[in-house]
Scaffold this active site. Structure first.
Site, mmCIF file in Angstrom:
data_model
loop_
_atom_site.group_PDB
_atom_site.id
_atom_site.type_symbol
_atom_site.label_atom_id
_atom_site.label_comp_id
_atom_site.label_asym_id
_atom_site.label_seq_id
_atom_site.Cartn_x
_atom_site.Cartn_y
_atom_site.Cartn_z
ATOM 1 N N THR A 186 0.816 -1.204 0.000
ATOM 2 C CA THR A 186 0.000 0.000 0.000
ATOM 3 C C THR A 186 0.854 1.259 0.000
ATOM 4 O OG1 THR A 186 -1.551 1.289 1.380
ATOM 5 C CG2 THR A 186 -0.087 -0.210 2.522
ATOM 6 N N ASP A 187 0.305 2.344 -0.537
ATOM 7 C CA ASP A 187 1.015 3.619 -0.512
ATOM 8 C C ASP A 187 1.130 4.175 0.905
ATOM 9 O OD1 ASP A 187 -1.639 4.388 -0.100
ATOM 10 O OD2 ASP A 187 -1.731 5.755 -1.814
ATOM 11 N N GLU A 188 0.350 3.650 1.846
ATOM 12 C CA GLU A 188 0.371 4.182 3.209
ATOM 13 C C GLU A 188 1.708 3.958 3.907
ATOM 14 O OE1 GLU A 188 -3.140 3.697 5.651
ATOM 15 O OE2 GLU A 188 -4.293 3.062 3.897
ATOM 16 N N LYS A 230 2.505 -3.202 7.313
ATOM 17 C CA LYS A 230 2.719 -3.421 5.882
ATOM 18 C C LYS A 230 4.140 -3.035 5.481
ATOM 19 C CE LYS A 230 0.378 -4.670 3.073
ATOM 20 N NZ LYS A 230 0.161 -6.052 2.549
ATOM 21 N N TYR A 280 -1.385 -0.206 11.172
ATOM 22 C CA TYR A 280 -1.605 -0.930 9.912
ATOM 23 C C TYR A 280 -0.469 -0.691 8.935
ATOM 24 C CZ TYR A 280 -3.042 -1.381 5.051
ATOM 25 O OH TYR A 280 -3.046 -1.657 3.715
#
Length: 330
Positions: free
Chosen positions: A127-129, A155, A151
């Site tokens: 994810t870009d997060e 990741k 979260y």
């Protein structure tokens, strides 16, 4: 060819499986697809119903942290596409243990089994997060990782584990990092299906803080197509951003969703902002575009209209999921 898809009964994973089994990806035209999914609250075999009769599909209910199960399934696999993850930021804020267990230990378990089985390619979907928050410009794949939620931290940790298996063992691993996905079959805790289903039920919708947090929106079909491009031609050890090219504030998104179902701003409730709420995400997709020919094809207006229509026409699908989630939260 045999493909192992983890999390293949979830939102994005099931879309990939349905596409793979209906001829969308030429490289998988005759492939056997093995789906491994724990069927937590967000996963359901109903997501695979359109292809359930396909003889090339094998479904296995199980946990990616189960080393013995994973090792057995990995034998004879040519490609792993790893979607399985705990992915809801709000849930990670209230309790992060499951995120560390599934996203970090689960990924390590899969990587070790794939290494032992000499799997030909491993695509780790992220994810870009993991990049954190960016005020202006867009992240390239070499940007430092600065995750701000449990979260995204889990990741980022799994990304580093995937990278380490390539660097240490020469394992053919690629990492993809996507922006915010939307589309049919998305579990109704995420913003678009949550707002649509609440509005269809005559309920209000929550808007965090000032509503000016910005996200880039990516249709699930474009995302999965990008993943397959990486599976087909991505260079081992490389990271590829996959974006949709439509940046909206949460307020702008809310306005579009209200219009889509014929509701007004009186249905919006302002709520206290999320802890550590990232202000803006934006990924640079130059690398995947130039190397693999990726471009988003689904315009946001077209994709959003189709998504809203899907939820309107598939009330039975989301009603039982929302009821199950509510019961599980008690």
């Amino acid at each position: 060819m045999r493909v192992l898809v983890t999390g293949g009964a979830g939102f994005i994973g099931s879309h990939y499986v349905r596409q793979a089994l209906t001829g969308a990806y030429p490289a998988l035209a005759e492939a056997e697809v093995v789906v491994l999914d724990k069927l937590t609250y967000a996963g359901t075999e109903a997501n695979l119903a359109p292809v359930a009769a396909e003889l090339r599909l094998r479904f296995v209910r199980g946990d990616i942290c189960d080393a013995e199960l994973v090792a057995g399934l990995m034998k004879g696999i040519d490609l792993v596409v790893h979607f399985a993850a705990e992915s809801h930021v709000d849930r990670s804020i209230h309790g992060s243990a499951d995120f560390v267990l599934t996203n970090v230990l689960g990924t390590q378990t899969l990587l070790q089994a794939a290494l032992n089985a000499e799997v030909g390619k491993f695509v780790h979907v992220s994810t870009d997060e993991v990049y954190g928050s960016i005020d202006e410009g867009s992240w390239t794949e070499d940007h430092v990782l600065e995750p701000n939620s449990p979260y995204s931290a889990s990741k980022a940790s799994s990304d580093l584990m995937a990278r380490a298996f390539h660097r240490t063992h020469g394992m053919p691993v690629c990492i993809t990092r996507c922006s915010n996905n939307y589309g049919p079959y998305q579990f109704p805790e995420k913003v678009i299906p949550l707002f649509v289903t609440n509005l269809l039920d005559g309920r209000n919708v929550p808007l965090y803080g000032d509503g000016l947090n910005v996200r880039d929106w990516l249709h699930v079909d474009d995302h999965c197509r990008g993943i397959q491009l990486v599976a087909d031609g991505g260079r081992p050890g490389e990271i590829y951003n996959i974006g949709g090219g439509t940046e909206l504030t949460n307020r702008e998104l809310t306005e579009r969703l209200l219009a889509a179902v014929g509701a007004g701003w009186d249905r919006v409730e302002r709520v206290t902002d999320r802890k550590g709420h990232d202000r803006r995400y934006s990924v640079d997709i130059t690398k995947i575009s130039e190397e693999l020919g990726y471009r988003p094809r689904v315009s946001f207006d077209e994709g959003l209209a189709a998504t809203v229509r899907w939820y309107q026409e598939n009330r039975a699908w989301w009603e039982q999921l929302k009821e199950r989630a509510a019961l599980g939260a008690r």
